[in-house]
Design an enzyme around this catalytic site. Structure first.
Site, PDB file in Angstrom:
ATOM      1  CD  GLU A  76      -2.703   1.092   2.593  1.00  0.00           C
ATOM      2  OE1 GLU A  76      -3.173   2.143   3.028  1.00  0.00           O
ATOM      3  OE2 GLU A  76      -2.883  -0.010   3.124  1.00  0.00           O
ATOM      4  CG  ASP A  77       1.480   2.930   3.228  1.00  0.00           C
ATOM      5  OD1 ASP A  77       0.545   3.385   2.552  1.00  0.00           O
ATOM      6  OD2 ASP A  77       1.366   2.624   4.431  1.00  0.00           O
TER       7      ASP A  77
END
Length: 706
Positions: A76-77
């Site tokens: 996600e990051d």
């Protein structure tokens, strides 16, 4: 602040050195991936996945789960993708990480829709590997512990989501320790002042109650020693959110809730549980109707224990829970109780909890497949996460757990979707009962089905389970689509008849061009649009007619084909107007209403005359020769005021084989009363016979059909 060395030391309790080394490698991989990123609190970002892994280590989760926890935010990051994690740590870890990751690369119309899509994606991953939700709950738990770094409005939003979704899921999976902490942290964030005052009152009450608690605990321990029964006795503290909800739900004061003393007795075997129950019932008098045996009939989340309420010393009420050590571990950690990973399917408590969780997830998967969109799905899931259940029996003795307030329709869908779809009535404890009647624990429910039956839209007003609600909507949606396609075909053919063709004989080149111009995937979508009233059949017919289309599209040559024949019960896309109540034998016309389909009116209806003045087109329709249906009609009567006149009117209608739905007595004018009767008739001849019977009553001055 936690460290990887401290975590590694803790993991030596149950993991071998090779597995611990893999967890350490995942930590350093995550630290490198998140390098330069910081949390709102200012700490390096890698402290969050490390803390999540530490939460899971307390539950003794396996090494793959801990690795996934270390990497759960990497996709996600950071720039690392699914393939990168799979190549480094294997397919299982990659799937869990992907299941926990949010849908960050898609745009949504609202925050609620984004959350619903994220949850739907997570459920699909949970169905493949249940560890997805365990990692997600640990992730949410650490986020709630560090929520103070967020803005107040964001704190409240996250707290509400936690109370609506994640705490109930933890409860449903039997993870009580996680559930309690999530609820208390969310309560503190959502209602800081209320939490502060209740916490202060609990601390004060605890000090005042210490002597009584010690006295009761000692009395129970002494009785167990006298009986030669092993068992540890501890007092149970009510957590803040449960106190608040009990005060709110039951409109009770804090003092009345704290007057109840709660104890837990943990012993070795199931046999000893029941013997301990007998011992405490000999010590204190049991409260009638307040005993529950969750060992014989476990809760839906696998929870097992004996619950009993007693009249204790100094007139206090005592709540006692009795369970084995294994039941106690499962009650605290549910499916996360590590013994099920090492079990061999021996029917232990942890295995039972795990299998029930899998069954629940399978039910979520079925709901997801039937739901129209993610918002409908998450709404169904919220309704499914009820904390209280009723336990009912099938005629063959099988036990089904259903939410509080569940009805026979919910029961039917819990047995099988096909049983629910073909349900027409039910027997509860061998007596015919309404399908809307709420079920009670211990009842035996028998569902009566017929192949021709189908779900009723009215069921949506009283069903409570997500599966029933989603299945009914799915069926009705598919049926409406099928019926609108068929109606659209009949309407189109009615207008194509003036060109001596039907829908199978239209020019395919013209049809394909029309589908492309209007973004229809196929001919059925066009027919559905016609049947729902969103597109006029005569316009489509003119586009598809043979030859040149240069003629004015708006000219009206009339319809030379036959009228559309209706049988009465045409389904969800044909409706009978309530302004004029048409019945067989009446001259009728149809009006296409956008989104609803065909609305049938009497030819002399004032509303239809007004629509004709506005230039709207009628659909020419007529009744079929035979129909087994009954139709609603409204009569207005002027009668002389007399005792028993309403009964006479009802008797007259019944004698003519009519069915009265409603009788309303209107304004009184001297000795005359205006009475409105709504009744069901077969056709115009049947209505005439009923009106003749009514006029034969001496007190009836006038009978008119509205």
């Amino acid at each position: 602040m936690p460290s990887i060395d401290a975590l590694s030391e803790r993991l030596t309790e149950y993991l071998d050195p090779t597995q611990i080394q893999k967890v350490r490698r995942a930590y350093f991989y995550a630290a490198q991936a998140h390098d330069g990123q910081r949390r709102k609190s200012g700490e390096p970002y890698v402290t969050h996945p490390l803390a999540v892994a530490s939460v899971l280590a307390e539950m003794h989760m396996d090494h793959d789960c801990l690795i996934a926890a270390m990497l759960h935010d990497v996709i996600e990051d950071t720039e690392i993708n699914y393939d990168g994690i799979e190549s480094q740590f294997g397919d299982q870890v990659a799937k869990v990480v992907d299941g926990v990751s949010k849908l960050t690369h898609l745009e949504f119309e609202s925050k609620a829709e984004a959350q619903a899509e994220n949850f739907q994606k997570m459920v699909l991953a949970m169905a493949e590997d249940i560890r997805v939700i365990i990692v997600k709950l640990a992730d949410r738990l650490h986020n709630m512990r560090t929520l103070g770094a967020m803005r107040p409005d964001k704190q409240r939003r996250i707290a509400k989501e936690t109370l609506d979704i994640y705490a109930p899921i933890a409860a449903r999976l039997g993870m009580r320790d996680v559930q309690v902490e999530l609820e208390d942290l969310a309560f503190k964030a959502a209602h800081p002042m209320r939490a502060k005052f209740i916490r202060r009152a609990v601390v004060q009450a605890r000090g005042q109650r210490r002597d009584v608690i010690t006295e009761i605990q000692t009395a129970i321990e002494n009785r167990l020693k006298q009986e030669g029964l092993p068992g540890s006795v501890t007092g149970r503290e009510k957590h803040l959110y449960s106190i608040y909800m009990k005060m709110k739900r039951e409109s009770r004061s804090f003092a009345s809730i704290m007057d109840v003393f709660a104890f837990r007795i943990v012993t070795n075997t199931v046999d000893e549980c029941y013997r301990v129950l007998g011992a405490v019932h000999n010590l204190f008098k049991p409260v009638p109707g307040r005993f529950k045996d969750y060992i014989a009939i476990p809760k839906a989340n696998g929870y097992q224990s004996l619950h009993t309420d007693l009249f204790g010393a100094r007139n206090f009420t005592i709540e006692v829970q009795i369970r084995t050590k294994e039941m106690d571990a499962v009650a605290a950690q549910g499916i996360a109780e590590h013994s099920h990973y090492k079990s061999t399917g021996d029917g232990s408590t942890a295995v039972g909890s795990y299998s029930r969780a899998r069954k629940w997830l399978q039910g979520l998967l079925e709901m997801q497949q039937a739901a129209g969109d993610s918002m409908e799905f998450i709404d169904s899931v919220k309704k499914e996460l009820f904390p209280d259940e009723v336990y009912v029996f099938t005629p063959k003795g099988r036990i089904l757990e259903l939410p509080q307030g569940a009805t026979p329709v919910d029961f039917a869908y819990a047995v099988h979707t096909d049983v629910g779809n073909s349900c027409i009535s039910c027997r509860i404890d061998r007596h015919l009962s309404p399908l809307s009647e709420p079920l009670k624990t211990g009842q035996t429910v028998e569902i009566i089905t017929t192949p021709r039956a189908q779900p009723n839209m009215a069921w949506l007003n009283f069903v409570v389970t997500g599966k029933a609600r989603t299945s009914i909507r799915h069926f009705l949606k598919n049926q409406q689509m099928h019926e609108s396609v068929e109606l659209g075909r009949r309407l189109l053919n009615q207008y194509l008849a003036q060109f001596d063709i039907n829908d199978e004989q239209v020019d395919q080149v013209k049809l394909q061009k029309m589908l492309e111009d209007n973004n229809f995937k196929n001919f059925d979508e066009l027919l559905q649009d016609i049947g729902l009233g969103n597109r006029m059949a005569y316009v489509v017919a003119r586009h598809l007619r043979p030859g040149d289309n240069s003629e004015d599209e708006n000219s009206d040559k009339g319809v030379d084909g036959k009228a559309l024949v209706i049988r009465g019960a045409e389904g969800m896309v044909m409706h009978f107007a309530r302004c004029c109540h048409p019945i067989p034998g009446d001259s009728i016309v149809g009006k296409i209403s956008a989104g609803r389909g065909l609305v049938v009116h009497r030819a002399e209806c004032r509303n239809m005359n007004a629509k004709r003045d506005e230039g709207n087109r009628d659909i020419f329709i007529e009744w079929a020769d035979t129909s087994d249906e009954e139709y609603g009609v409204v009569l207005e009567l002027q009668v002389e005021s007399q005792r028993g006149i309403i009964a006479q009117l009802a008797t007259a209608v019944a004698s003519a084989e009519g069915n009265v739905r409603q009788i309303l007595s209107g304004e009184k004018d001297g000795q005359m009363n205006a009475v409105t009767i709504e009744l069901m008739v077969a056709n115009r001849v049947h209505l005439a016979r009923i009106m003749k019977k009514l006029r034969a009553i001496r007190q009836v001055n006038r009978v008119t059909r509205t």
